[in-house]
Motif scaffolding. Structure first.
Motif, PDB file in Angstrom:
ATOM      1  N   ASP A   1       1.064  -1.364  -0.024  1.00 22.25           N
ATOM      2  CA  ASP A   1       0.112  -0.129  -0.260  1.00 22.25           C
ATOM      3  C   ASP A   1       0.964   1.227   0.042  1.00 22.25           C
ATOM      4  N   ASN A   2       2.320   1.085  -0.354  1.00 19.03           N
ATOM      5  CA  ASN A   2       2.936   2.286  -0.331  1.00 19.03           C
ATOM      6  C   ASN A   2       3.235   3.055   0.803  1.00 19.03           C
TER       7      ASN A   2
ATOM      8  N   ARG B   1       4.287  11.770  -0.733  1.00 20.12           N
ATOM      9  CA  ARG B   1       2.962  12.314  -0.582  1.00 20.12           C
ATOM     10  C   ARG B   1       2.849  13.661  -0.466  1.00 20.12           C
ATOM     11  N   PRO B   2       3.005  14.568  -1.575  1.00 20.93           N
ATOM     12  CA  PRO B   2       2.870  16.040  -1.448  1.00 20.93           C
ATOM     13  C   PRO B   2       1.693  16.497  -0.969  1.00 20.93           C
ATOM     14  N   GLY B   3       1.472  17.589   0.064  1.00 18.29           N
ATOM     15  CA  GLY B   3       0.488  18.143   0.173  1.00 18.29           C
ATOM     16  C   GLY B   3      -0.243  17.501   1.447  1.00 18.29           C
ATOM     17  N   TYR B   4       0.503  16.551   2.300  1.00  8.79           N
ATOM     18  CA  TYR B   4       0.082  16.137   3.581  1.00  8.79           C
ATOM     19  C   TYR B   4      -0.018  17.141   4.724  1.00  8.79           C
ATOM     20  N   ASN B   5      -0.593  16.766   5.746  1.00 11.05           N
ATOM     21  CA  ASN B   5      -0.418  17.791   6.883  1.00 11.05           C
ATOM     22  C   ASN B   5      -0.167  16.902   8.021  1.00 11.05           C
TER      23      ASN B   5
ATOM     24  N   ALA C   1      -7.898   6.858   4.011  1.00 14.77           N
ATOM     25  CA  ALA C   1      -7.586   7.486   2.991  1.00 14.77           C
ATOM     26  C   ALA C   1      -5.819   7.827   3.108  1.00 14.77           C
ATOM     27  N   PRO C   2      -5.341   8.419   1.977  1.00 14.96           N
ATOM     28  CA  PRO C   2      -3.832   8.604   1.825  1.00 14.96           C
ATOM     29  C   PRO C   2      -3.704  10.020   2.753  1.00 14.96           C
TER      30      PRO C   2
ATOM     31  N   HIS D   1      -6.821   3.838  11.917  1.00 14.51           N
ATOM     32  CA  HIS D   1      -6.134   3.145  11.049  1.00 14.51           C
ATOM     33  C   HIS D   1      -5.051   2.353  11.194  1.00 14.51           C
ATOM     34  N   THR D   2      -5.121   1.059  10.676  1.00 12.66           N
ATOM     35  CA  THR D   2      -3.941   0.263  11.080  1.00 12.66           C
ATOM     36  C   THR D   2      -2.852   0.238  10.058  1.00 12.66           C
TER      37      THR D   2
END
Length: 170
Positions: free
Chosen positions: A24-25, A105-109, A133-134, A154-155
């Motif tokens: 799942d990257n 993962r650009p744009g994550y917070n 969700a990503p 989330h696991t």
């Protein structure tokens, strides 16, 4: 065994990289490492419960978990179930240079959530569109200090379940 060169060298890391090769990257994301005091937090999270350590002597909540109450010095503790609701107290949008798994993962917070029933307790996590969700599933323009959020679980690859946060009003 020779003594550590500094106090920092003698401390165990708070997070360690995931080592499983899930497809799942997300296998290289940092995972929490449970210590004796914090292990119940992660056990409850695996059951989909948000619980915070509380002193059995004075009922004060404390996070991060620790063996002794900073208010009354009692060593007796229990785990109090929380509603999982809170508000965004602060946030950041990380920019390069980043660890390779996060650079993909650009744009994550990364957000800090102040719990509704315990405003002095703040947890760090990510605001996402759904529990699985990503990390970059929420448009950064939607982040607002004070926005109401609720916990979702989330696991991760490697089996650790972490709290993530969803906007109360999507």
């Amino acid at each position: 065994m020779s003594p550590p060169e500094s106090v920092r060298d003698s401390l165990s890391p708070i997070v360690a990289p995931a080592t499983d090769n899930a497809s799942d990257n997300a296998a290289d994301l940092l995972l929490p490492v449970a210590d004796d005091d914090g292990a119940p937090f992660w056990e409850y999270a695996a059951r989909g419960e948000l619980r915070i350590q509380a002193c059995s002597g004075c009922d004060e909540l404390r996070f991060p978990p620790r063996p002794c109450c900073p208010h009354c010095q009692s060593f007796a503790a229990h785990w109090q179930r929380m509603s999982g609701r809170g508000r965004i107290w602060s946030y950041v949008l990380p920019h390069p240079p980043l660890l390779p798994a996060y650079a993909a993962r650009p744009g994550y917070n990364a957000i800090i959530v102040e719990l509704a029933e315990a405003p002095r307790i703040r947890l760090v996590g990510n605001l996402v569109a759904a529990a699985d969700a990503p990390l970059n599933s929420v448009d950064p323009a939607r982040l607002r200090i004070g926005a109401p959020v609720k916990a979702a679980f989330h696991t991760m690859p490697g089996g650790v379940t972490v709290p993530r946060w969803l906007l109360e009003r999507p």
